[in-house]
Write an enzyme that holds these catalytic residues in place. Sequence first.
Site, PDB file in Angstrom:
ATOM      1  N   VAL A  19       1.151  -1.087  -0.033  1.00 52.45           N
ATOM      2  CA  VAL A  19       0.133   0.030   0.078  1.00 52.45           C
ATOM      3  C   VAL A  19       0.843   1.383  -0.036  1.00 52.45           C
ATOM      4  O   VAL A  19       0.706   2.082  -0.875  1.00 52.45           O
ATOM      5  CB  VAL A  19      -1.003   0.001   1.179  1.00 52.45           C
ATOM      6  CG1 VAL A  19      -1.907   1.232   1.255  1.00 52.45           C
ATOM      7  CG2 VAL A  19      -1.821  -0.913   1.146  1.00 52.45           C
ATOM      8  N   GLU A 134     -10.318   5.723   4.815  1.00 49.86           N
ATOM      9  CA  GLU A 134     -11.021   5.238   3.692  1.00 49.86           C
ATOM     10  C   GLU A 134     -10.490   3.969   3.184  1.00 49.86           C
ATOM     11  O   GLU A 134     -11.237   2.988   2.730  1.00 49.86           O
ATOM     12  CB  GLU A 134     -11.067   6.198   2.505  1.00 49.86           C
ATOM     13  CG  GLU A 134     -12.006   5.875   1.414  1.00 49.86           C
ATOM     14  CD  GLU A 134     -13.493   5.744   1.897  1.00 49.86           C
ATOM     15  OE1 GLU A 134     -14.192   6.604   1.964  1.00 49.86           O
ATOM     16  OE2 GLU A 134     -14.029   4.472   1.919  1.00 49.86           O
ATOM     17  N   GLU A 195      -2.891 -10.254   3.502  1.00 51.41           N
ATOM     18  CA  GLU A 195      -2.412  -9.638   4.666  1.00 51.41           C
ATOM     19  C   GLU A 195      -1.062 -10.453   4.522  1.00 51.41           C
ATOM     20  O   GLU A 195      -0.604 -11.305   4.293  1.00 51.41           O
ATOM     21  CB  GLU A 195      -3.150  -9.997   5.858  1.00 51.41           C
ATOM     22  CG  GLU A 195      -4.690  -9.257   5.855  1.00 51.41           C
ATOM     23  CD  GLU A 195      -4.326  -7.894   5.706  1.00 51.41           C
ATOM     24  OE1 GLU A 195      -3.806  -7.120   6.499  1.00 51.41           O
ATOM     25  OE2 GLU A 195      -5.105  -7.269   4.778  1.00 51.41           O
ATOM     26  N   LYS A 210     -13.285  -5.519   9.354  1.00 57.45           N
ATOM     27  CA  LYS A 210     -14.023  -4.594   8.438  1.00 57.45           C
ATOM     28  C   LYS A 210     -15.402  -4.384   8.809  1.00 57.45           C
ATOM     29  O   LYS A 210     -15.657  -3.420   8.610  1.00 57.45           O
ATOM     30  CB  LYS A 210     -13.829  -5.282   7.222  1.00 57.45           C
ATOM     31  CG  LYS A 210     -12.112  -4.902   6.332  1.00 57.45           C
ATOM     32  CD  LYS A 210     -11.995  -5.727   5.282  1.00 57.45           C
ATOM     33  CE  LYS A 210     -10.686  -5.312   4.668  1.00 57.45           C
ATOM     34  NZ  LYS A 210     -10.163  -6.327   3.400  1.00 57.45           N
TER      35      LYS A 210
HETATM   36  P1  NAP Z   1       3.006  -4.788   3.694  1.00 59.64           P
HETATM   37  O1  NAP Z   1       3.261  -4.996   2.220  1.00 59.64           O
HETATM   38  O2  NAP Z   1       3.630  -5.899   4.477  1.00 59.64           O
HETATM   39  O3  NAP Z   1       3.895  -3.440   4.144  1.00 59.64           O
HETATM   40  C1  NAP Z   1       4.056  -3.058   5.555  1.00 59.64           C
HETATM   41  C2  NAP Z   1       5.164  -2.193   5.399  1.00 59.64           C
HETATM   42  O4  NAP Z   1       5.515  -1.712   7.086  1.00 59.64           O
HETATM   43  C3  NAP Z   1       6.563  -2.401   5.151  1.00 59.64           C
HETATM   44  O5  NAP Z   1       7.225  -1.418   4.459  1.00 59.64           O
HETATM   45  C4  NAP Z   1       7.375  -2.773   6.422  1.00 59.64           C
HETATM   46  O6  NAP Z   1       8.802  -2.554   6.368  1.00 59.64           O
HETATM   47  C5  NAP Z   1       6.650  -1.658   7.362  1.00 59.64           C
HETATM   48  N1  NAP Z   1       6.580  -2.070   8.637  1.00 59.64           N
HETATM   49  C6  NAP Z   1       6.008  -3.025   9.161  1.00 59.64           C
HETATM   50  N2  NAP Z   1       6.259  -3.377  10.630  1.00 59.64           N
HETATM   51  C7  NAP Z   1       6.923  -2.471  10.689  1.00 59.64           C
HETATM   52  C8  NAP Z   1       7.778  -1.741  11.997  1.00 59.64           C
HETATM   53  N3  NAP Z   1       7.513  -2.342  13.090  1.00 59.64           N
HETATM   54  N4  NAP Z   1       8.556  -0.870  11.715  1.00 59.64           N
HETATM   55  C9  NAP Z   1       8.931  -0.176  10.738  1.00 59.64           C
HETATM   56  N5  NAP Z   1       8.262  -0.540   9.430  1.00 59.64           N
HETATM   57  C10 NAP Z   1       7.417  -1.625   9.528  1.00 59.64           C
HETATM   58  O7  NAP Z   1       1.685  -4.553   4.057  1.00 59.64           O
HETATM   59  P2  NAP Z   1       0.485  -3.800   2.986  1.00 59.64           P
HETATM   60  O8  NAP Z   1      -0.204  -4.789   2.441  1.00 59.64           O
HETATM   61  O9  NAP Z   1       0.986  -2.727   2.338  1.00 59.64           O
HETATM   62  O10 NAP Z   1      -0.513  -3.364   4.101  1.00 59.64           O
HETATM   63  C11 NAP Z   1      -0.350  -2.383   5.155  1.00 59.64           C
HETATM   64  C12 NAP Z   1      -1.552  -1.873   5.654  1.00 59.64           C
HETATM   65  O11 NAP Z   1      -2.743  -1.621   4.802  1.00 59.64           O
HETATM   66  C13 NAP Z   1      -2.194  -3.072   6.739  1.00 59.64           C
HETATM   67  O12 NAP Z   1      -2.851  -2.475   7.665  1.00 59.64           O
HETATM   68  C14 NAP Z   1      -3.243  -4.016   5.658  1.00 59.64           C
HETATM   69  O13 NAP Z   1      -4.087  -4.535   6.647  1.00 59.64           O
HETATM   70  C15 NAP Z   1      -3.831  -2.486   5.138  1.00 59.64           C
HETATM   71  N6  NAP Z   1      -4.209  -2.685   3.710  1.00 59.64           N
HETATM   72  C16 NAP Z   1      -3.762  -3.327   3.057  1.00 59.64           C
HETATM   73  C17 NAP Z   1      -4.362  -3.654   1.430  1.00 59.64           C
HETATM   74  C18 NAP Z   1      -3.581  -4.646   0.464  1.00 59.64           C
HETATM   75  O14 NAP Z   1      -4.278  -4.661  -0.760  1.00 59.64           O
HETATM   76  N7  NAP Z   1      -2.366  -5.009   0.834  1.00 59.64           N
HETATM   77  C19 NAP Z   1      -5.635  -3.151   1.288  1.00 59.64           C
HETATM   78  C20 NAP Z   1      -6.179  -2.306   2.276  1.00 59.64           C
HETATM   79  C21 NAP Z   1      -5.611  -2.214   3.503  1.00 59.64           C
HETATM   80  P3  NAP Z   1       9.697  -3.523   5.278  1.00 59.64           P
HETATM   81  O15 NAP Z   1       9.331  -3.305   3.952  1.00 59.64           O
HETATM   82  O16 NAP Z   1      10.946  -2.953   5.579  1.00 59.64           O
HETATM   83  O17 NAP Z   1       9.273  -4.867   5.661  1.00 59.64           O
HETATM   84  N1  HSE Z   2      -5.937  -8.660   2.640  1.00 59.66           N
HETATM   85  C1  HSE Z   2      -7.065  -7.757   2.260  1.00 59.66           C
HETATM   86  C2  HSE Z   2      -8.068  -8.353   1.166  1.00 59.66           C
HETATM   87  C3  HSE Z   2      -6.495  -6.461   1.782  1.00 59.66           C
HETATM   88  O1  HSE Z   2      -7.609  -9.257   0.704  1.00 59.66           O
HETATM   89  O2  HSE Z   2      -8.767  -7.907   1.056  1.00 59.66           O
HETATM   90  C4  HSE Z   2      -7.505  -5.463   1.653  1.00 59.66           C
HETATM   91  O3  HSE Z   2      -8.137  -4.908   2.695  1.00 59.66           O
END
Ligand code: NAP
Ligand code: HSE
Length: 439
Positions: A19, A134, A195, A210
Amino acid sequence: MRRMIALMIKVGLLGCGTVGGGVIQLLRANAAYLEARVGAPLDVVRVLVRDPDKERVPELDRARLTTDPEAILGDASIDVVVEVMGGLDPARGHLARAIAAGKQIVTANKMLLAIHGGDLLESAKKRGVDLAFEGAVGGGIPVIRVLRDALASDRIASLAGIVNGTSNYILTRMRADGLSFEAALEEAQAKGYAEADPGLDVDGGDAAHKLVVLAMLAFGARLDDAKISTEGIRGIEPVDHAFADRFGYVVKHLAIAKDKSDGTGAGALELRVHPALVAKDAPLANINGVLNAIAVEGRALGPCLLSGRGAGDLPTAVSVVADIVDVAIAKKSGTAGQSTRAIRLAPRAVAPMDDVEARYYVRFSVYDRPGVLARITGALGERGVSIEQLVQQGRGSTDVPVDVVMMTHETKESAIQGALGAIGKSDFVAKPPRMIRVH
Ligand code: NAP
Ligand code: HSE
């Protein structure tokens, strides 16, 4: 001629994964347009990550990476903190500090909001800052704004949503393309939908988080410690897709909320997350792949369906960046905290699952012995469960099980659970019965 130089809005990004990377890309791609809209450039001055050496999106200025949260939380010049790191800790502490420091907040962290959202919103209101989220539900679908603003004049009677993109992707690939659960999950992970812990997706926890967030907006419900009946998609087998198809349905994973108070806001809410059979011609049945949809039923409005891409980098970034724009404009115009004050929460009870009434699909894997059907129908009949349709596929034997599938008439959850519990203990049953509620 003197040109007015707009002061920039400084943004600190906590996390730069799927994200966060999308946010950096979208801010870069639409920089001029967003600057015109906000009246100032949006500049991501610091980006917190764990691993400073990891590959990131090429639009990121790597000189801005830090592994020290203080570089953002302790920088008084940062206006907006965007949390896209996920998890409860340290995200919760970082946001609490950022709120206390008077920063505008954006988060996509539904787990954090579901468990500590009530407290975080209270702190934000007290401090006069916004907490915008959002991106937390429905990826790029603007469902939070619709419930908070556009439908504020109505009382919501119910909502039902496909809110986990990973689960919907897996169910679609299994049904339409015959993929195994494992292969479909791997694809969803590679596409950035899942996730960090994919158990949250496939076991229903993410959809439950959610649902709590949606219930905050739809019913003003504060549900911090609520126990929500949650089932995921692991138990759905190819044979269930085939039988569902034969009966005129598709299997979907749904998050469902119903206000049982008839609009007075006093009674319990029915909240549940589980796979469900959805009639093939219903709108939710045709939401496939990573698409999400939320079907809202307003007491005055009637039905309203919102759908779009529910996960992934750019769709989610659309929501997160829209929040950054909103909180930046609020900061510049001196209205910070206004949209967050509009969210008013009060505790609501959750109705017991036993009280749910539905039709049910039940599949028994049984050894084909004389009298088995009579014992199954007897156990159902004793509890008042009436059968609408029954199919036995193929011919089993005394040691090779066969599937017997039934669709029931409407009945109480307690009755069907009681019957399945009793039948499940019988010696003619090869494995625990599979039950799917009909939506
Ligand atoms: P992700 O790809 O795992 O990215 C997480 C990021 O946060 C990485 O850059 C990680 O660093 C950093 N991070 C995690 N823990 C940390 C810590 N303790 N200290 C410093 N940096 C830290 O996750 P994501 O998919 O982007 O999701 C992020 C959030 O958005 C979550 O809450 C998820 O539920 C939500 N979300 C995700 C989506 C989706 O489609 N993926 C959609 C809606 C909402 P590194 O890169 O160095 O590991
Ligand atoms: N892991 C979540 C999904 C990301 O698959 O819907 C979006 O919130």
